[in-house]
Write a protein that holds these residues in place. Sequence first.
Motif, short mmCIF file in Angstrom:
data_model
loop_
_atom_site.label_atom_id
_atom_site.label_comp_id
_atom_site.label_asym_id
_atom_site.label_seq_id
_atom_site.Cartn_x
_atom_site.Cartn_y
_atom_site.Cartn_z
N ARG A 256 0.82 -1.20 0.00
CA ARG A 256 0.00 0.00 0.00
C ARG A 256 0.86 1.26 0.00
NH1 ARG A 256 -2.99 -0.06 5.28
NH2 ARG A 256 -3.80 1.91 4.43
N ARG B 185 0.14 -4.32 8.22
CA ARG B 185 -0.85 -3.36 7.72
C ARG B 185 -0.73 -3.16 6.20
NH1 ARG B 185 -2.62 0.23 12.06
NH2 ARG B 185 -3.56 1.48 10.40
N ARG C 88 4.67 11.50 5.40
CA ARG C 88 4.60 11.68 6.86
C ARG C 88 5.94 11.31 7.47
NH1 ARG C 88 -0.27 8.66 8.79
NH2 ARG C 88 -1.28 10.54 7.98
N GLU D 222 -0.45 3.15 14.35
CA GLU D 222 -1.58 3.94 13.85
C GLU D 222 -1.15 5.37 13.53
OE1 GLU D 222 -5.26 4.84 12.45
OE2 GLU D 222 -4.49 2.85 12.98
N THR D 223 -0.28 5.93 14.37
CA THR D 223 0.23 7.27 14.12
C THR D 223 1.06 7.32 12.84
OG1 THR D 223 0.23 7.76 16.49
CG2 THR D 223 1.64 9.14 15.11
N LEU E 39 0.69 5.28 10.15
CA LEU E 39 -0.03 4.91 8.93
C LEU E 39 -1.42 5.50 8.78
CD1 LEU E 39 0.84 1.12 8.62
CD2 LEU E 39 2.10 3.11 7.78
N GLY E 40 -2.11 5.72 9.87
CA GLY E 40 -3.48 6.20 9.72
C GLY E 40 -3.52 7.68 9.35
N PRO E 41 -4.41 8.09 8.49
CA PRO E 41 -5.35 7.26 7.69
C PRO E 41 -4.86 7.04 6.26
CG PRO E 41 -6.08 9.55 7.68
CD PRO E 41 -4.73 9.51 8.40
N LEU E 42 -3.61 6.67 6.07
CA LEU E 42 -3.06 6.47 4.72
C LEU E 42 -3.78 5.31 4.01
CD1 LEU E 42 0.76 6.84 5.45
CD2 LEU E 42 -0.82 8.56 4.58
#
Length: 272
Positions: free
Chosen positions: A76, A105, A170, A266-267, A269-272
């Motif tokens: 991804r 993920r 990011r 989560e920090t 990757l989200g919300p990639l």
Amino acid sequence: MADRGSDVRPPYRWPDPDRDYTNGAFIPGAADYPPRWQAKAEAFRAALGPRAELDLPYGPAPRQKLDLFLPEGPPRGAMVFVHGGYWHLFDKSHWSHLAAGVLARGFAVAMPGYTLAPEARISAMTAEIAKACWFVATRIAGPLVVTGHSAGGHLAARMACTDIALPLTRVVPISPLTELGPLMATTMNAKLRLDEAEAASESPARLGLRPEVAAHVWVGAAERPAFLWQARTLAEEWACPWTADADRHHFDVIDALTDPASLLVETLLGPL
């Protein structure tokens, strides 16, 4: 409260820059961490089999190689993790297991090596990591996230500064060294050879954040005061969020990278 490692702490002096940046002396069982990291990393690479592409050269120097770990399906995107060790210790082989959370993920993970001090100056390391990031960006389509721990957190943060052009989405520096001025007074500077000019040009806290890059600074709440100051300083200068991870010290703050459900992953990757 238990005395944390008092048998190995350096004698107290004030001011004492070496004590400020000593981590192992304040962490129980500190000497056990590196061999444990290395054993976990080796087992992780073996279990991944052909999805672990090792020692891919991104440049001609001996340490200009990276390990690329691939998810089961099409990636991804990619995360680059830059290892720490005060710019003069360790190599990429100690940290492979930290790819597990992001890999689960669906993201590829690259772990570059880089030339260490005293052979290289910090500015040269910055250039090497930028080159490694470009290599990953041309190999893996999708968002590019860069993180790193300690000195690797510094190099990760440098990838988001206005003087470097990268297709970066990011950056999440973990326990980063962001203002290098205080390190000039440490004994390790005999290897690093930091001077005023390089401290200025290589301190992310003195450089701007590129507006298109999202940033979040991460640090263990139980780390040395100097590292808490370094993390907060960058967050304030960049006007970005920062997290002090409860009860985590400098050596275990990275453990959450192995858990795909952790707040740190989560920090990243989200919300990639």
